[in-house]
Design an enzyme around this catalytic site. Structure first.
Site, PDB file in Angstrom:
ATOM      1  N   GLU A 159       0.816  -1.376  -0.078  1.00 49.92           N
ATOM      2  CA  GLU A 159       0.204  -0.098  -0.073  1.00 49.92           C
ATOM      3  C   GLU A 159       0.789   1.430   0.032  1.00 49.92           C
ATOM      4  O   GLU A 159       0.562   2.414   0.353  1.00 49.92           O
ATOM      5  CB  GLU A 159      -1.012  -0.050   1.392  1.00 49.92           C
ATOM      6  CG  GLU A 159      -2.447  -0.624   0.603  1.00 49.92           C
ATOM      7  CD  GLU A 159      -2.356  -2.241   0.676  1.00 49.92           C
ATOM      8  OE1 GLU A 159      -3.613  -2.608   0.122  1.00 49.92           O
ATOM      9  OE2 GLU A 159      -1.335  -2.667   0.947  1.00 49.92           O
ATOM     10  N   TYR A 192       3.379   2.099   1.821  1.00 52.72           N
ATOM     11  CA  TYR A 192       4.187   2.194   3.191  1.00 52.72           C
ATOM     12  C   TYR A 192       5.497   2.002   3.165  1.00 52.72           C
ATOM     13  O   TYR A 192       6.331   1.569   2.087  1.00 52.72           O
ATOM     14  CB  TYR A 192       3.484   1.544   4.237  1.00 52.72           C
ATOM     15  CG  TYR A 192       1.948   2.090   4.602  1.00 52.72           C
ATOM     16  CD1 TYR A 192       1.867   3.368   5.376  1.00 52.72           C
ATOM     17  CD2 TYR A 192       0.977   1.187   4.385  1.00 52.72           C
ATOM     18  CE1 TYR A 192       0.505   3.820   5.657  1.00 52.72           C
ATOM     19  CE2 TYR A 192      -0.569   1.861   4.545  1.00 52.72           C
ATOM     20  CZ  TYR A 192      -0.569   2.946   5.347  1.00 52.72           C
ATOM     21  OH  TYR A 192      -1.783   3.364   5.644  1.00 52.72           O
ATOM     22  N   ARG A 194       2.717  -8.802   4.248  1.00 49.93           N
ATOM     23  CA  ARG A 194       1.712  -8.137   3.264  1.00 49.93           C
ATOM     24  C   ARG A 194       2.596  -7.447   2.047  1.00 49.93           C
ATOM     25  O   ARG A 194       3.223  -6.503   2.299  1.00 49.93           O
ATOM     26  CB  ARG A 194       0.794  -6.825   3.931  1.00 49.93           C
ATOM     27  CG  ARG A 194      -0.120  -6.293   3.248  1.00 49.93           C
ATOM     28  CD  ARG A 194      -1.310  -6.864   3.248  1.00 49.93           C
ATOM     29  NE  ARG A 194      -2.569  -6.432   2.611  1.00 49.93           N
ATOM     30  CZ  ARG A 194      -3.356  -5.619   3.212  1.00 49.93           C
ATOM     31  NH1 ARG A 194      -3.430  -5.443   4.481  1.00 49.93           N
ATOM     32  NH2 ARG A 194      -4.214  -4.903   2.398  1.00 49.93           N
ATOM     33  N   HIS A 245      -1.504   4.183  -1.630  1.00 50.89           N
ATOM     34  CA  HIS A 245      -2.668   4.802  -1.328  1.00 50.89           C
ATOM     35  C   HIS A 245      -2.783   6.023  -2.174  1.00 50.89           C
ATOM     36  O   HIS A 245      -3.926   6.824  -2.437  1.00 50.89           O
ATOM     37  CB  HIS A 245      -2.528   5.482   0.284  1.00 50.89           C
ATOM     38  CG  HIS A 245      -3.086   4.518   1.245  1.00 50.89           C
ATOM     39  ND1 HIS A 245      -4.188   3.652   1.175  1.00 50.89           N
ATOM     40  CD2 HIS A 245      -2.320   4.082   2.273  1.00 50.89           C
ATOM     41  CE1 HIS A 245      -4.116   3.072   2.079  1.00 50.89           C
ATOM     42  NE2 HIS A 245      -3.082   3.029   2.798  1.00 50.89           N
ATOM     43  N   GLN A 301     -18.220   5.116   3.675  1.00 51.07           N
ATOM     44  CA  GLN A 301     -18.678   6.236   4.480  1.00 51.07           C
ATOM     45  C   GLN A 301     -18.475   6.048   5.836  1.00 51.07           C
ATOM     46  O   GLN A 301     -18.299   7.320   6.293  1.00 51.07           O
ATOM     47  CB  GLN A 301     -20.323   6.198   4.283  1.00 51.07           C
ATOM     48  CG  GLN A 301     -20.716   6.650   2.712  1.00 51.07           C
ATOM     49  CD  GLN A 301     -22.147   6.595   2.511  1.00 51.07           C
ATOM     50  OE1 GLN A 301     -22.683   5.994   1.563  1.00 51.07           O
ATOM     51  NE2 GLN A 301     -22.681   7.719   3.173  1.00 51.07           N
TER      52      GLN A 301
END
Length: 673
Positions: free
Chosen positions: A165, A167, A215, A253, A340
């Site tokens: 992601e 990181y 991961r 991201h 949301q």
């Protein structure tokens, strides 16, 4: 005989056997930062009782500079370890297993002390990172290994090392963020040195009988991302260094490709994990947009992975696995991937919960116990607020009658489900239908409640929703004007050119409905990949290729009165997707307009307070999406008759179509009755 033999099959890791192939993936809920350890423990224990094979916590910082934000939780002191022991003990008492995710944010850390392989600022953070020297790199490795040892001391069954992601560890892997020329940069064998050394040191610190998940970013979806050969090389090196399991990470991201939003097809990236199957001997986990046991079973049966990771589905329903195993899959509250109440909350510093299940992360506050004084409760309106209230009240032991003047349940959800990319709302309406029938609720469709009908009830809940607001734009002869409800329900035919009055969430939904040629790309992984330019990383580094969106079905102009960029107030983590989708379809978006009149030519507007630059927006159809007003007629009538009703949902407050607030408010009232 189970319907899900692959999903429910145990997984032997050598020193431990997991009861099934379900991993509850990491979610940062901001719960740990509350320091309410009973609340944190109950969140995880609730999901352990629901039967999940292994859980992974939200990301825990290995040190202060690696935290995703200042004050992020980590195991820094003996007190931290003792507090985490409260969580792990509760999980183990519930029969579960839990791993702690170690997350070093690198340049994504939202603070001035962030560090990275090179001093290249992230596009999603205002803070430029400091470039680490040799001593600084050694400190990060040591701190991550120490975090793993402390996790074991705190009672965790394992750790997940976050290497995807975008990181910290991911940042060392690609030239996009690693411009070093020392032994930590340059050739790939140098760039992958850090994650491999981290895994080796974590294994040494935590011991052989400890689950170690890595991961791994299998498709970066950013320019200069990893090639497929590099992904395979890293996976093999991570296995050799001591990993027990490799979990699939999808996209950075900062990637401009959606990866977990509701418009992403189910199991859209399982094919990426499948490419790695057979390249390593340890189990592989696939992830992203797997939200039903049927989808999970199919992914495993097709040989895409050894295990599936589902995160947000366990916010929607902590009993997901238990219900699937006992033949009650139709009772699983569905994750609709709306973001949301979960990710939007996370990135706003709020406690993450779930639109479908407001009790998520509020288990100690919204406990549903049996009432000692059962009452006869009438709920008027079977939209999201009314249905949620009826279900919660029935769970409490009240006798509930639910009135709905139309012939079907769902209210405004029936409009949402017509929007391309929001097909998951079908599943939500189906779930409400199932649960209303299972809870012994007296559902009266096609019956409009009035004061006489409601007179015999002990409590009356008014959830009559909203009505569209009329912006009162002057109309001339030949004007073709439609309300959004008529458009989305298919009751009217819209011309080839359209102007939409109002650029809030409904305006964007209507625009997406009008520009999309059927079928929706959300229903086809191949179509969706073409639409967003997602490619095989074996052919395109990072898995990025040119996007080829389908031509728009109509020419659409989206307008708003506010003098700002349309769509600015859409969801924090999904707004950019809606804006990008409409931009790719050629939708023109205008702010700061005044609506002067509508006639057979289209919509006439001016700009600014001075009403300058009169302009005709040529349109065969003009669609009004100018907000809503609360439908309070029944509530006012009841009060005039001396009855004080409970008013919830849109009837209480009309601000866009807010299912999150409606379901939360309905649930809380149902619990409190």
């Amino acid at each position: 005989m189970t319907r899900y033999p692959h999903l429910l099959r145990p997984l032997d890791l050598g020193h431990v056997t997991l009861p099934n192939r379900v991993l509850m993936g990491s979610m940062h809920t901001n719960l740990e930062e509350t320091r309410d350890w009973n609340r944190v423990a109950e969140f995880y224990a609730t999901r352990a009782r629901g039967g999940v094979g292994l859980m992974v916590t939200g990301g825990m910082a290995p040190n202060r500079e690696g935290g995703v934000f200042p004050g992020a939780a980590g195991l820094f002191t003996p007190e931290d370890i003792a507090n985490q022991r409260i969580v792990t003990d509760r999980v183990h008492e519930a029969g579960g297993r839990i791993a702690m995710q170690i997350l070093h944010a690198g340049r994504y850390a939202y603070g001035p002390d962030c560090v990275a392989p090179s001093p290249i600022r992230s596009p999603i953070s205002p803070f430029p990172p400091k470039e680490l020297d040799e001593a600084g790199i050694e400190k990060q490795i040591a701190d991550i290994a120490t975090a793993a040892a402390r996790a074991r001391e705190a009672g965790y069954d394992g750790v997940e090392v976050m290497g995807s992601e975008g990181y910290f560890l991911n940042q060392f892997l690609v030239t996009r963020t690693n411009r070093r020329t020392d032994r930590w940069g340059g050739a790939y064998e140098n760039r992958m040195r850090l994650p491999v050394e981290v895994v080796r040191r974590v294994r040494a610190a935590a011991g052989a009988d400890f689950i170690l998940i890595y991961r791994l970013s299998m498709i970066d979806l950013v320019p200069e991302g990893s090639s497929w050969d590099e992904v395979v090389t890293l996976a093999r090196a991570v296995e050799a260094a001591g990993a027990s399991i490799i979990n699939t990470g999808i996209g950075w991201h900062e990637a401009r490709v959606p990866t977990i939003a509701t418009s992403v097809p189910r199991a859209a990236f399982a094919w990426v994990t499948r490419k790695l199957m057979g390249q390593v001997a340890i189990p592989l986990v696939t992830s992203n947009r797997i939200n039903t046991p049927e989808v999970a079973e199919r992914v495993l049966a097709d040989g895409c992975a050894d295990m599936v990771s589902m995160a947000r589905p366990f916010l929607a329903d902590p009993d997901f696995v238990r219900k699937a195993a006992t033949g009650r899959a139709d009772e699983i509250a569905p994750c609709i991937a709306c973001n949301q109440a979960c990710l939007d909350h996370t990135f706003s510093g709020r406690i993450s919960t779930c639109l479908v299940n407001p009790r998520a992360a509020h288990e100690t506050e919204l406990a549903i116990g049996q009432t000692e004084t059962p009452r006869r409760v009438a709920v008027v309106g079977a939209g999201p607020a009314g249905m949620a209230c009826a279900l919660a009240a029935a769970d409490r032991g009240h006798a509930v009658t639910l009135f709905e003047k139309s012939g079907r349940i769902g209210g405004q959800l029936n409009l949402a489900r017509r929007v391309p990319g929001k097909e998951e709302f079908d599943l939500l309406v189906e779930w409400f239908t199932t649960m209303l029938s299972r809870k012994n609720i007296d559902l009266r469709l096609g019956e409009e409640a009035d004061t006489a009908i409601l007179a015999g009830f002990d409590a009356v809940v008014v959830a009559t929703g909203v009505r569209p607001r009329d912006p009162a734009i002057p109309q001339g002869d030949g004007a073709r004007v439609h309300g959004y409800a008529d458009v989305l329900s298919g009751r009217v035919t819209v011309g080839r050119t359209a102007a939409i009055v109002g650029a809030g969430g409904i305006g964007f939904d209507v625009a997406e409905y009008l520009v999309q040629n059927a079928p929706s790309p959300t229903l086809s992984i191949d179509d969706w990949r073409s639409e967003w330019g997602v490619a095989d990383p074996a052919a395109h580094r990072g898995g990025l290729a040119d996007a080829h969106p389908e031509p728009a079905a109509r020419t659409v102009t989206l307008l708003q009165r506010k003098p700002e960029k349309p769509g600015r107030n859409l969801g924090k983590t999904t707004g950019w997707i809606h804006r990008a989708t409409l931009a790719a379809k050629g939708v023109r978006m205008l702010g700061g307009v005044n609506y002067e009149r509508i006639d057979r030519e289209g919509l006439h507007v001016t700009f600014g307070e001075a009403r300058e630059n009169p302009t005709l927006i040529k349109a065969e159809s003009v669609i009004l999406c100018a907000g809503q007003e609360s439908e309070k007629t029944l509530a006012d009538t009841l009060r005039a008759a001396g009855v004080e009703p409970h008013v919830i949902g849109g009837a209480d407050h009309a601000a866009e179509l807010d299912a999150k607030r409606a379901i939360d408010q309905g649930t809380r009232l149902g619990v409190a009755l």
